[in-house]
Design a protein around this motif. Sequence first.
Motif, PDB file in Angstrom:
ATOM      1  N   MET A 291       0.827  -1.205   0.000  1.00  0.00           N
ATOM      2  CA  MET A 291       0.000   0.000   0.000  1.00  0.00           C
ATOM      3  C   MET A 291       0.862   1.256   0.000  1.00  0.00           C
ATOM      4  SD  MET A 291      -3.338  -0.201  -0.066  1.00  0.00           S
ATOM      5  CE  MET A 291      -3.712   1.335   0.763  1.00  0.00           C
ATOM      6  N   LEU A 292       1.882   1.279   0.841  1.00  0.00           N
ATOM      7  CA  LEU A 292       2.766   2.440   0.904  1.00  0.00           C
ATOM      8  C   LEU A 292       3.498   2.652  -0.419  1.00  0.00           C
ATOM      9  CD1 LEU A 292       4.334   2.071   4.473  1.00  0.00           C
ATOM     10  CD2 LEU A 292       2.470   3.571   3.749  1.00  0.00           C
ATOM     11  N   THR A 293       3.882   1.547  -1.049  1.00  0.00           N
ATOM     12  CA  THR A 293       4.567   1.667  -2.339  1.00  0.00           C
ATOM     13  C   THR A 293       3.657   2.285  -3.396  1.00  0.00           C
ATOM     14  OG1 THR A 293       5.948  -0.249  -1.830  1.00  0.00           O
ATOM     15  CG2 THR A 293       5.769   0.393  -4.138  1.00  0.00           C
ATOM     16  N   VAL A 294       2.439   1.782  -3.483  1.00  0.00           N
ATOM     17  CA  VAL A 294       1.493   2.313  -4.464  1.00  0.00           C
ATOM     18  C   VAL A 294       1.181   3.784  -4.168  1.00  0.00           C
ATOM     19  CG1 VAL A 294      -0.876   2.122  -5.330  1.00  0.00           C
ATOM     20  CG2 VAL A 294       0.482   0.076  -4.959  1.00  0.00           C
ATOM     21  N   ASN A 295       1.017   4.109  -2.895  1.00  0.00           N
ATOM     22  CA  ASN A 295       0.747   5.502  -2.539  1.00  0.00           C
ATOM     23  C   ASN A 295       1.909   6.409  -2.918  1.00  0.00           C
ATOM     24  OD1 ASN A 295      -1.680   4.674  -1.487  1.00  0.00           O
ATOM     25  ND2 ASN A 295      -1.030   4.758   0.647  1.00  0.00           N
ATOM     26  N   ALA A 296       3.139   5.913  -2.726  1.00  0.00           N
ATOM     27  CA  ALA A 296       4.301   6.725  -3.070  1.00  0.00           C
ATOM     28  C   ALA A 296       4.412   6.931  -4.582  1.00  0.00           C
ATOM     29  CB  ALA A 296       5.573   6.070  -2.535  1.00  0.00           C
ATOM     30  N   VAL A 297       4.167   5.860  -5.331  1.00  0.00           N
ATOM     31  CA  VAL A 297       4.278   5.953  -6.790  1.00  0.00           C
ATOM     32  C   VAL A 297       3.184   6.848  -7.367  1.00  0.00           C
ATOM     33  CG1 VAL A 297       4.142   4.629  -8.934  1.00  0.00           C
ATOM     34  CG2 VAL A 297       5.435   3.729  -6.991  1.00  0.00           C
ATOM     35  N   SER A 298       2.004   6.821  -6.758  1.00  0.00           N
ATOM     36  CA  SER A 298       0.880   7.585  -7.305  1.00  0.00           C
ATOM     37  C   SER A 298       0.839   9.031  -6.850  1.00  0.00           C
ATOM     38  CB  SER A 298      -0.443   6.905  -6.914  1.00  0.00           C
ATOM     39  OG  SER A 298      -0.580   6.843  -5.506  1.00  0.00           O
ATOM     40  N   CYS A 299       1.770   9.441  -6.005  1.00  0.00           N
ATOM     41  CA  CYS A 299       1.781  10.838  -5.525  1.00  0.00           C
ATOM     42  C   CYS A 299       2.391  11.760  -6.576  1.00  0.00           C
ATOM     43  CB  CYS A 299       2.534  10.944  -4.208  1.00  0.00           C
ATOM     44  SG  CYS A 299       1.642  10.291  -2.801  1.00  0.00           S
ATOM     45  N   LEU A 300       1.773  11.790  -7.727  1.00  0.00           N
ATOM     46  CA  LEU A 300       2.266  12.639  -8.820  1.00  0.00           C
ATOM     47  C   LEU A 300       1.504  13.954  -8.896  1.00  0.00           C
ATOM     48  CD1 LEU A 300       2.598   9.893 -11.588  1.00  0.00           C
ATOM     49  CD2 LEU A 300       4.389  10.794 -10.090  1.00  0.00           C
ATOM     50  N   GLY A 301       0.585  14.171  -7.965  1.00  0.00           N
ATOM     51  CA  GLY A 301      -0.212  15.386  -7.998  1.00  0.00           C
ATOM     52  C   GLY A 301       0.586  16.671  -7.894  1.00  0.00           C
ATOM     53  N   PRO A 302       1.518  16.794  -6.932  1.00  0.00           N
ATOM     54  CA  PRO A 302       2.279  18.046  -6.811  1.00  0.00           C
ATOM     55  C   PRO A 302       3.072  18.421  -8.064  1.00  0.00           C
ATOM     56  CG  PRO A 302       2.413  16.805  -4.774  1.00  0.00           C
ATOM     57  CD  PRO A 302       1.716  15.915  -5.755  1.00  0.00           C
ATOM     58  N   PRO A 303       3.857  17.502  -8.664  1.00  0.00           N
ATOM     59  CA  PRO A 303       4.536  17.906  -9.905  1.00  0.00           C
ATOM     60  C   PRO A 303       3.562  18.198 -11.037  1.00  0.00           C
ATOM     61  CG  PRO A 303       4.915  15.581  -9.443  1.00  0.00           C
ATOM     62  CD  PRO A 303       4.307  16.162  -8.230  1.00  0.00           C
ATOM     63  N   PHE A 304       2.448  17.468 -11.086  1.00  0.00           N
ATOM     64  CA  PHE A 304       1.452  17.742 -12.115  1.00  0.00           C
ATOM     65  C   PHE A 304       0.851  19.129 -11.927  1.00  0.00           C
ATOM     66  CE2 PHE A 304      -3.102  17.743 -13.224  1.00  0.00           C
ATOM     67  CZ  PHE A 304      -3.022  17.558 -14.600  1.00  0.00           C
ATOM     68  N   ALA A 305       0.487  19.480 -10.687  1.00  0.00           N
ATOM     69  CA  ALA A 305      -0.076  20.805 -10.429  1.00  0.00           C
ATOM     70  C   ALA A 305       0.950  21.899 -10.708  1.00  0.00           C
ATOM     71  CB  ALA A 305      -0.556  20.890  -8.981  1.00  0.00           C
ATOM     72  N   GLY A 306       2.227  21.615 -10.395  1.00  0.00           N
ATOM     73  CA  GLY A 306       3.267  22.600 -10.717  1.00  0.00           C
ATOM     74  C   GLY A 306       3.417  22.803 -12.206  1.00  0.00           C
ATOM     75  N   TRP A 307       3.342  21.702 -12.969  1.00  0.00           N
ATOM     76  CA  TRP A 307       3.428  21.810 -14.435  1.00  0.00           C
ATOM     77  C   TRP A 307       2.238  22.582 -14.990  1.00  0.00           C
ATOM     78  CZ3 TRP A 307       0.150  19.476 -18.131  1.00  0.00           C
ATOM     79  CH2 TRP A 307       0.576  19.595 -19.451  1.00  0.00           C
ATOM     80  N   VAL A 308       1.055  22.304 -14.446  1.00  0.00           N
ATOM     81  CA  VAL A 308      -0.143  23.030 -14.884  1.00  0.00           C
ATOM     82  C   VAL A 308       0.000  24.518 -14.591  1.00  0.00           C
ATOM     83  CG1 VAL A 308      -2.595  23.370 -14.412  1.00  0.00           C
ATOM     84  CG2 VAL A 308      -1.694  21.059 -14.716  1.00  0.00           C
ATOM     85  N   ASN A 309       0.551  24.849 -13.442  1.00  0.00           N
ATOM     86  CA  ASN A 309       0.752  26.267 -13.102  1.00  0.00           C
ATOM     87  C   ASN A 309       1.732  26.933 -14.057  1.00  0.00           C
ATOM     88  OD1 ASN A 309       0.592  28.614 -11.098  1.00  0.00           O
ATOM     89  ND2 ASN A 309       2.781  28.152 -11.049  1.00  0.00           N
ATOM     90  N   ASP A 310       2.779  26.199 -14.445  1.00  0.00           N
ATOM     91  CA  ASP A 310       3.738  26.760 -15.403  1.00  0.00           C
ATOM     92  C   ASP A 310       3.089  26.993 -16.765  1.00  0.00           C
ATOM     93  OD1 ASP A 310       5.697  26.686 -13.465  1.00  0.00           O
ATOM     94  OD2 ASP A 310       6.485  24.742 -14.105  1.00  0.00           O
ATOM     95  N   MET A 311       2.144  26.134 -17.132  1.00  0.00           N
ATOM     96  CA  MET A 311       1.516  26.244 -18.446  1.00  0.00           C
ATOM     97  C   MET A 311       0.380  27.256 -18.467  1.00  0.00           C
ATOM     98  SD  MET A 311       3.313  24.179 -20.269  1.00  0.00           S
ATOM     99  CE  MET A 311       2.303  24.118 -21.743  1.00  0.00           C
ATOM    100  N   THR A 312      -0.377  27.333 -17.381  1.00  0.00           N
ATOM    101  CA  THR A 312      -1.584  28.179 -17.373  1.00  0.00           C
ATOM    102  C   THR A 312      -1.492  29.366 -16.427  1.00  0.00           C
ATOM    103  OG1 THR A 312      -2.654  26.844 -15.652  1.00  0.00           O
ATOM    104  CG2 THR A 312      -2.965  26.149 -17.935  1.00  0.00           C
ATOM    105  N   GLY A 313      -0.507  29.352 -15.542  1.00  0.00           N
ATOM    106  CA  GLY A 313      -0.391  30.434 -14.566  1.00  0.00           C
ATOM    107  C   GLY A 313      -1.324  30.279 -13.380  1.00  0.00           C
ATOM    108  N   SER A 314      -1.895  29.091 -13.174  1.00  0.00           N
ATOM    109  CA  SER A 314      -2.812  28.860 -12.061  1.00  0.00           C
ATOM    110  C   SER A 314      -2.756  27.397 -11.650  1.00  0.00           C
ATOM    111  CB  SER A 314      -4.248  29.232 -12.452  1.00  0.00           C
ATOM    112  OG  SER A 314      -5.156  28.876 -11.430  1.00  0.00           O
TER     113      SER A 314
END
Length: 419
Positions: A291-314
């Motif tokens: 469970m911890l492994t899957v949770n660690a691998v799936s924690c891609l939200g922060p880099p994804f949100a950062g990329w979205v902010n770089d692309m859209t400014g929000s």
Amino acid sequence: MVCGPLSGKLTVRYGAREISILGSLIIMISTVCSSYAPNLGTLFFTHGFLTGVGSSFAFTPGMIMVSQYFTTKRSLATGIVMSGGAAGALVQTRLHLFLIDVLGWRQSLRVFSGLLIICVITGFTYLPLNPKGYTRSVVDNLKNSPLKKFVVDLGLWKDKIFLIWVAANGLCKFGFFIPYVHLVKHAVQLGIPVHSATNIMLFLGLTSMISRIIFGRICDSERINRLYINQASVFGVGLLYMLIPLLQSYGSLVAFGLFLGIADAGNYILLPVLTFDLMGAEKMPVAWGFMLTVNAVSCLGPPFAGWVNDMTGSYNLGFVVAGALNVAACFVLALIPLAKSSTRQTCKSIMNVTIDRSTQEITQWADNLPPIAEEPPVSKYVNYFSTTTFRSPEITESRPEVYRGDDAETAGPAEVTRL
């Protein structure tokens, strides 16, 4: 946390106390090494990789021991333990900022490394319930049974309930860390001063700490279905994430933090509890590690949100996508009751299997106990025939009779005795 399965196996093999202390020592060493890092690449290794490995070793045994120590108040105990993590995060954030202002970030890391000696000391409190390497399982009770061939770690991935549980939590954890990483920056983008924006996280942490204890107490009730509480929590978090674009003021973001701390507590504390409920005691260490492994691998939200902010400014789109995945996870969790009714899971206890001693075949019992076959009653009387050799061939083919005459000469050469 990718090392979760490894830490789970080591906990079973060597004991929770040893692995927890080892993890705390690894974190101490890696934190000191980070304070001397000459560049960012070194920090990625020392503070990223090594600290992550140490955290996995230190965190996994704690959740396993809580599940083993407590049987009637497991949810409350888990809530108290995890509320301690929220409280520590609040104190650590403020203390870290203070030490950086006074001593600098390098000295601050060394101070925190010294404070980690507390984790080493508390690790000695993990008193084993069983000898090292021993777990209460079917394998330990039936070491010579063929059942041991079926208890394999990777066999968990053949369990439909485990797959559903892991998939749902993977969707949930995609956006779990987005508020902790980007919420303050999102508030600053809206024109809120940075010192006020940090208070949003303070409110989030406080409500999360209190709510974890409350949810733990509630989920110990026999009238409460823990799975439904978890679903409601996941759905609430997803709904809050999707409302982020509508929250433009400081007050609305504070309210967001308050409600997020409440909603997320139900899901967070029930992760180890439901893993224990669904998988059983003997599979808990390895299942929790996966469970911890899957949770660690799936924690891609922060880099994804950062990329979205770089692309859209929000950061709005990043929050919305994370919210949509949480809502989807809520519906995935609804499949667990269906899988329970249709899937024949592997045996979790010696009390629900039947072993044929002649064929060594193992059969799982049905919902009701198997009927006990009634054996025909055994007579209390047994015929015993004398082995006396008969002198006359005429009477060897006939059954001897019992003579009760007083004259010994009239008695036959053999008798039939009924016992």
